[in-house]
Design an enzyme around this catalytic site. Structure first.
Site, PDB file in Angstrom:
ATOM      1  N   GLY A   1       0.834  -1.183   0.000  1.00 15.21           N
ATOM      2  CA  GLY A   1       0.000   0.000   0.000  1.00 15.21           C
ATOM      3  C   GLY A   1       0.872   1.237   0.000  1.00 15.21           C
TER       4      GLY A   1
ATOM      5  N   SER B   1       1.021  -6.769   3.445  1.00 13.16           N
ATOM      6  CA  SER B   1       2.134  -7.006   4.360  1.00 13.16           C
ATOM      7  C   SER B   1       2.720  -5.697   4.875  1.00 13.16           C
ATOM      8  CB  SER B   1       3.218  -7.848   3.683  1.00 13.16           C
ATOM      9  OG  SER B   1       3.707  -7.224   2.511  1.00 13.16           O
ATOM     10  N   GLU B   2       2.853  -4.689   4.001  1.00 17.02           N
ATOM     11  CA  GLU B   2       3.303  -3.364   4.426  1.00 17.02           C
ATOM     12  C   GLU B   2       2.582  -2.273   3.642  1.00 17.02           C
ATOM     13  OE1 GLU B   2       6.763  -5.841   5.831  1.00 17.02           O
ATOM     14  OE2 GLU B   2       5.806  -5.670   3.867  1.00 17.02           O
ATOM     15  N   THR B   3       2.401  -1.139   4.312  1.00 21.51           N
ATOM     16  CA  THR B   3       1.934   0.087   3.665  1.00 21.51           C
ATOM     17  C   THR B   3       2.905   1.191   4.031  1.00 21.51           C
ATOM     18  OG1 THR B   3      -0.390  -0.572   3.645  1.00 21.51           O
ATOM     19  CG2 THR B   3       0.068   1.782   3.548  1.00 21.51           C
TER      20      THR B   3
ATOM     21  N   HIS C   1      10.304  -3.667  -0.400  1.00 24.10           N
ATOM     22  CA  HIS C   1       9.360  -3.681  -1.526  1.00 24.10           C
ATOM     23  C   HIS C   1       8.441  -2.464  -1.490  1.00 24.10           C
ATOM     24  CE1 HIS C   1       6.158  -5.342   1.104  1.00 24.10           C
ATOM     25  NE2 HIS C   1       5.323  -5.049   0.132  1.00 24.10           N
TER      26      HIS C   1
END
Length: 298
Positions: free
Chosen positions: A23, A46-48, A77
């Site tokens: 995100g 998984s991550e923003t 990423h």
């Protein structure tokens, strides 16, 4: 009511529904830390990453990274995804060769490669790598990962490494054995917290995929069962291979790393390791593609 533009971007791939989704929220200065965590939970990736104005004039932006569980210091990423969006949709590729991001681990320079007028990839220079030994029983590791003890390849180092977060790097004999791993996530969560590591990262040079190294990454301690394609862990792996003299300490080495195949989100990382005195320079590159754009109402 506030409207917040959100982006869903697949990183380390040129194909939608592959690589690692992140995100990305631009213009996040209006958000509190609590709202950033809530948005991350809502997106359930998984991550923003959130883009903010810089705190120092020599940098371009400040960024904050969150998992659905907590804020973390760095995410590879998500950095690729954010930079891809900044370079393309914000138009910075026409004005600059790259940007410098303020993170909790220091400044991260990111550049972009342009081919035929289009961005081909973005490349981040990660923090200087660090490694340290870990004393761990192989029988316990085999139970945690649910693999046979003879799957470990002790010709390569089993250590901790860091280019922003600590990772436990475990060599296995081939990609088939890596794909057989089925960790006890609750037990691995406890284990990782005990040793202060963000992820457990499996790797091998013995692969039938079109790459030099094949990896998988598990991060239950930060709320991620399996991370499809991991920029920070693979950067740390490159640093470990350099310090252990698995790769050259005299000239640059370029590695292609494949990850995500087991979870049907294959991705590719292009890692360059350049000798530089006592600390190598680790650069991790990849492509990205926007898959979803929308508006979140607060």
């Amino acid at each position: 009511m506030r409207e917040i533009c959100i982006n869903h971007i697949d990183a380390f791939t040129t194909k939608r529904f592959a690589g690692n989704p992140a995100g990305v929220v631009l213009n996040a200065e209006c958000l509190s830390t609590q709202e950033m965590q809530q948005i991350t939970n809502e997106l359930n990736l998984s991550e923003t990453v959130f883009l903010l104005p810089p705190q120092t004039v020599e940098n371009d932006f400040r960024v904050k990274y969150f998992t659905p569980k907590e804020e973390i210091d760095f995410c590879g990423h998500a950095t690729v995804a954010l930079t891809w969006l900044v370079a393309t949709e914000m138009g910075l590729a026409q004005a600059k060769h790259g940007i410098v991001l303020e993170t909790n681990i220091g400044n991260i320079p990111v550049t972009w490669d342009i081919k035929d007028g289009n961005i081909n990839s973005v490349e981040m220079t990660q923090a200087a790598p660090k490694t340290k030994d870990i004393s761990v029983d192989l029988d316990k590791l085999s139970r945690l990962l649910r693999i046979e003890k003879d799957a470990f390849d002790l010709n390569y180092p089993l250590k901790l490494a860091n280019t922003g977060n600590w990772h436990l790097l475990i060599p296995l004999k081939n990609d088939i054995l890596i794909d057989k791993a089925d960790p006890d996530l609750a037990a691995l969560d406890t284990f990782n917290k005990k040793y202060g590591v963000s992820t457990t990262h499996l790797y091998t040079f013995n692969t039938k995929q079109d790459c030099d190294l094949y990896t998988r990454d598990f991060a239950p301690s930060v709320g991620i069962a399996e991370d499809p394609v991991t920029g920070s862990a693979n950067g740390a792996l490159a640093g470990l291979l350099y310090y252990e003299k698995i790769i050259s300490q005299n000239e640059p080495t370029r590695l292609i790393i494949g990850q995500g195949h087991k979870v049907e989100r294959p991705g590719t990382l292009y890692v360059t390791i350049t000798p530089n005195g006592t600390e190598p320079i680790i650069k991790v590159a990849g492509a990205a593609i926007v898959t979803i754009k929308g508006v979140l109402h607060l």
